[in-house]
Design an enzyme around this catalytic site. Sequence first.
Site, mmCIF file in Angstrom:
data_model
loop_
_atom_site.group_PDB
_atom_site.id
_atom_site.type_symbol
_atom_site.label_atom_id
_atom_site.label_comp_id
_atom_site.label_asym_id
_atom_site.label_seq_id
_atom_site.Cartn_x
_atom_site.Cartn_y
_atom_site.Cartn_z
ATOM 1 N N ARG A 10 0.817 -1.225 0.000
ATOM 2 C CA ARG A 10 0.000 0.000 0.000
ATOM 3 C C ARG A 10 0.844 1.265 0.000
ATOM 4 O O ARG A 10 0.370 2.329 -0.359
ATOM 5 C CB ARG A 10 -0.900 0.005 1.243
ATOM 6 C CG ARG A 10 -1.987 -1.038 1.167
ATOM 7 C CD ARG A 10 -2.680 -1.209 2.493
ATOM 8 N NE ARG A 10 -1.715 -1.560 3.530
ATOM 9 C CZ ARG A 10 -2.038 -1.873 4.769
ATOM 10 N NH1 ARG A 10 -3.285 -1.842 5.154
ATOM 11 N NH2 ARG A 10 -1.117 -2.191 5.638
ATOM 12 N N LYS B 147 2.589 -18.260 7.402
ATOM 13 C CA LYS B 147 1.930 -18.459 8.676
ATOM 14 C C LYS B 147 1.603 -17.106 9.277
ATOM 15 O O LYS B 147 2.217 -16.132 8.859
ATOM 16 C CB LYS B 147 2.811 -19.276 9.609
ATOM 17 C CG LYS B 147 4.097 -18.556 10.025
ATOM 18 C CD LYS B 147 4.856 -19.351 11.025
ATOM 19 C CE LYS B 147 4.341 -19.148 12.428
ATOM 20 N NZ LYS B 147 5.119 -18.196 13.229
ATOM 21 N N LYS C 86 10.568 -18.069 24.655
ATOM 22 C CA LYS C 86 11.403 -16.901 24.387
ATOM 23 C C LYS C 86 12.136 -16.543 25.676
ATOM 24 O O LYS C 86 11.695 -16.874 26.768
ATOM 25 C CB LYS C 86 10.542 -15.725 23.942
ATOM 26 C CG LYS C 86 9.796 -16.020 22.639
ATOM 27 C CD LYS C 86 9.874 -14.869 21.667
ATOM 28 C CE LYS C 86 9.115 -15.158 20.395
ATOM 29 N NZ LYS C 86 9.979 -15.552 19.283
ATOM 30 N N HIS D 248 5.777 -25.199 13.773
ATOM 31 C CA HIS D 248 7.142 -25.724 13.724
ATOM 32 C C HIS D 248 7.311 -27.008 14.545
ATOM 33 O O HIS D 248 7.874 -27.992 14.088
ATOM 34 C CB HIS D 248 8.147 -24.688 14.234
ATOM 35 C CG HIS D 248 8.020 -23.342 13.584
ATOM 36 N ND1 HIS D 248 7.707 -23.200 12.259
ATOM 37 C CD2 HIS D 248 8.151 -22.076 14.063
ATOM 38 C CE1 HIS D 248 7.664 -21.895 11.954
ATOM 39 N NE2 HIS D 248 7.923 -21.206 13.037
ATOM 40 N N ASP E 270 2.318 -19.587 17.907
ATOM 41 C CA ASP E 270 3.460 -19.099 17.121
ATOM 42 C C ASP E 270 4.462 -20.214 16.806
ATOM 43 O O ASP E 270 5.071 -20.216 15.741
ATOM 44 C CB ASP E 270 4.152 -17.983 17.925
ATOM 45 C CG ASP E 270 5.210 -17.241 17.118
ATOM 46 O OD1 ASP E 270 4.958 -16.975 15.928
ATOM 47 O OD2 ASP E 270 6.283 -16.931 17.672
ATOM 48 N N ASP F 42 6.002 -23.450 6.142
ATOM 49 C CA ASP F 42 6.522 -23.527 7.508
ATOM 50 C C ASP F 42 8.027 -23.538 7.333
ATOM 51 O O ASP F 42 8.588 -24.534 6.865
ATOM 52 C CB ASP F 42 6.058 -24.811 8.195
ATOM 53 C CG ASP F 42 6.535 -24.856 9.644
ATOM 54 O OD1 ASP F 42 7.687 -24.497 9.896
ATOM 55 O OD2 ASP F 42 5.744 -25.241 10.518
ATOM 56 N N HIS F 43 8.677 -22.444 7.686
ATOM 57 C CA HIS F 43 10.083 -22.334 7.283
ATOM 58 C C HIS F 43 10.973 -23.383 7.952
ATOM 59 O O HIS F 43 12.062 -23.649 7.485
ATOM 60 C CB HIS F 43 10.617 -20.912 7.469
ATOM 61 C CG HIS F 43 10.963 -20.542 8.873
ATOM 62 N ND1 HIS F 43 10.036 -20.175 9.801
ATOM 63 C CD2 HIS F 43 12.151 -20.492 9.514
ATOM 64 C CE1 HIS F 43 10.632 -19.909 10.939
ATOM 65 N NE2 HIS F 43 11.926 -20.098 10.803
ATOM 66 N N LYS G 280 14.701 -25.913 6.619
ATOM 67 C CA LYS G 280 16.020 -25.996 7.272
ATOM 68 C C LYS G 280 16.693 -27.306 6.873
ATOM 69 O O LYS G 280 16.072 -28.361 6.900
ATOM 70 C CB LYS G 280 15.866 -25.918 8.799
ATOM 71 C CG LYS G 280 15.439 -24.535 9.280
ATOM 72 C CD LYS G 280 15.357 -24.497 10.790
ATOM 73 C CE LYS G 280 14.685 -23.232 11.283
ATOM 74 N NZ LYS G 280 15.543 -22.059 11.338
ATOM 75 N N GLU H 161 14.619 -20.075 22.334
ATOM 76 C CA GLU H 161 15.128 -18.819 21.766
ATOM 77 C C GLU H 161 15.576 -17.921 22.908
ATOM 78 O O GLU H 161 14.938 -17.900 23.969
ATOM 79 C CB GLU H 161 14.015 -18.097 21.013
ATOM 80 C CG GLU H 161 13.513 -18.833 19.802
ATOM 81 C CD GLU H 161 12.511 -17.970 19.042
ATOM 82 O OE1 GLU H 161 12.915 -17.327 18.087
ATOM 83 O OE2 GLU H 161 11.343 -17.927 19.460
ATOM 84 N N LYS I 6 19.751 -19.850 22.114
ATOM 85 C CA LYS I 6 18.963 -20.299 20.967
ATOM 86 C C LYS I 6 19.436 -21.703 20.625
ATOM 87 O O LYS I 6 20.608 -21.903 20.278
ATOM 88 C CB LYS I 6 19.194 -19.367 19.776
ATOM 89 C CG LYS I 6 18.399 -19.763 18.535
ATOM 90 C CD LYS I 6 18.537 -18.702 17.447
ATOM 91 C CE LYS I 6 17.826 -19.093 16.170
ATOM 92 N NZ LYS I 6 16.386 -18.942 16.205
HETATM 93 C C1 BG6 Z 1 8.753 -17.697 13.610
HETATM 94 C C2 BG6 Z 1 8.109 -17.141 14.838
HETATM 95 O O1 BG6 Z 1 7.844 -18.501 12.902
HETATM 96 O O2 BG6 Z 1 9.877 -18.481 13.964
HETATM 97 C C3 BG6 Z 1 9.108 -16.337 15.643
HETATM 98 O O3 BG6 Z 1 7.017 -16.312 14.472
HETATM 99 C C4 BG6 Z 1 10.351 -17.145 15.919
HETATM 100 O O4 BG6 Z 1 8.535 -15.888 16.874
HETATM 101 C C5 BG6 Z 1 10.884 -17.755 14.634
HETATM 102 O O5 BG6 Z 1 11.317 -16.285 16.499
HETATM 103 C C6 BG6 Z 1 12.017 -18.717 14.919
HETATM 104 O O6 BG6 Z 1 12.595 -19.106 13.705
HETATM 105 P P1 BG6 Z 1 14.113 -19.566 13.633
HETATM 106 O O7 BG6 Z 1 14.314 -19.938 12.215
HETATM 107 O O8 BG6 Z 1 14.930 -18.380 14.062
HETATM 108 O O9 BG6 Z 1 14.252 -20.700 14.595
#
Ligand code: BG6
Length: 508
Positions: free
Chosen positions: A58, A166, A358, A258, A253, A195-196, A200, A234, A363
Amino acid sequence: MINPFRLPEEQERIPDPAILVIFGVTGDLARRKLMPALYNLARENLLPARFAVVGFARSDWDDQKLRSEMRKAVEVFSRTPLIGPVWEDFAQHLYYFKSHYDDVEGFRRLATCLQELDAQYNIPGNRLHYVATPPVVFESIIRNLGIAGLNQPASPEGWVRIVIEKPFGTDLESAKRLNARVNEVFHEEQVFRIDHYLGKETVQNLLAFRFANSIYEPLWNQKYIDHVQITVAESVGVEARAGFYDQTGALRDMVQNHMMQLLSLMAMEPPVALEADAVRDEKVKVLRAIKRLTPPDVPKVVVRGQYGPGAINGQPVPGYRQEPGVAPNSTTETYVAMKLEIDNWRWAGVPFYLRTGKRLPKKISEIAVYFRSPPQLLFEGQLEHGFTTNVLAIQIQPNEGISLTFNAKIPGSEMRIRPVVMDFRYGSSFGMSTPEAYERLLLDAWQGDATLFIRADEVEESWRLLTPVLETWAQMPPPDFPNYPAGTWGPSEADVLLALDGRRWRRL
Ligand code: BG6
């Protein structure tokens, strides 16, 4: 000189000429993930020669503004340094399109713009739409794509696909509704729910580890496995995402998507082929087999937490309720631990413990498989540092790798035993940096391979399992938030959850 033996394999990965339309190109995801991923694909010559990327949003931007903003983003977020000429070449393909997501006319103009780009680049009407906006506008975008005919290929030999970010719904009802809206406009084969975590490398390696080797598969069941722990920890807090996160919480989340994906890949039966539907059929069976949680179960097997003020790496950090944009009495959970059971032949009686949060000390994401103790302990008097059962730890990030803990004799004249670790590390074994998840996933969607994307029934099964937890929590506000200081491993109830079963969380 080009190695002729490499050519076929590399050529196979080059996708068709197409236009990628990114809805929400001015947002965080495009800057942090999508553009850096596209740039790295361009740098590795993995994009076709004929392509265009149209950023839809936008804001009052134009092509030049898009190109300069995205250059800055790539400089900051790319996993490899920006190379001027590579960027310049890539940036020529970037175009900006301004419109509102609910403006049908805007989508009709978009259709015309895409046809002009087809002609300019000689693209046969192939479209990859990428919905990277906040979820409130998902439905408008999908509906308007349909009205403007952008769900159909622009030529008989073309294709159209849509990638949806997502969160896919916020509970079972909303996910079903969104699936229905999507499937009114697109066929399921056109839909790529992302779903990223599935992009990985180490998550994909889980499939290779399980199904390209024969030594573990015979042990991969309730006869030999005592329990499984899945951790996604994390150290960051809510960052600048309070607006989203405070409405969402850790269960939605991280767990719904995940962690459920990690669990499914870990527990699924061998698929009949490494094909999208064969793999997804097996994953969804796992989700279906998980024992349903009723409201009375929830407090017994699910622990929620929220971080208070504390310290990370010796630096003081605020509590969740003190973060900018978070209500001072917020009851949103930033930590979840839970115990699940998969009621099937392979896994009956094996608890799966999941935890994510979190502001934990570091991490780290891993799946740890605890094997059963030997039937008879011959060495009771000779154990130093106690006895360890065998633990296979599949480390997803950082230090991607796999390690196996077992007991070994300490050299010397006496029989003394202690645990040792056998270690495989991606970095040292392959000596190359692993691509970002989004590189792999963009390429797969562009090529039409949905193996690493989520099917409608998977999303719904996962929500079906977790919606009772959300509903139970909504009726029982947490009495003790915040209940863990930032920089610690979560609330003590999470330890009790395992202690009641005579187990402990792995020290990470
Ligand atoms: C995202 C969440 O899908 O994944 C975030 O919305 C989170 O809150 C993130 O920090 C974590 O991804 P990665 O790849 O850093 O483990």
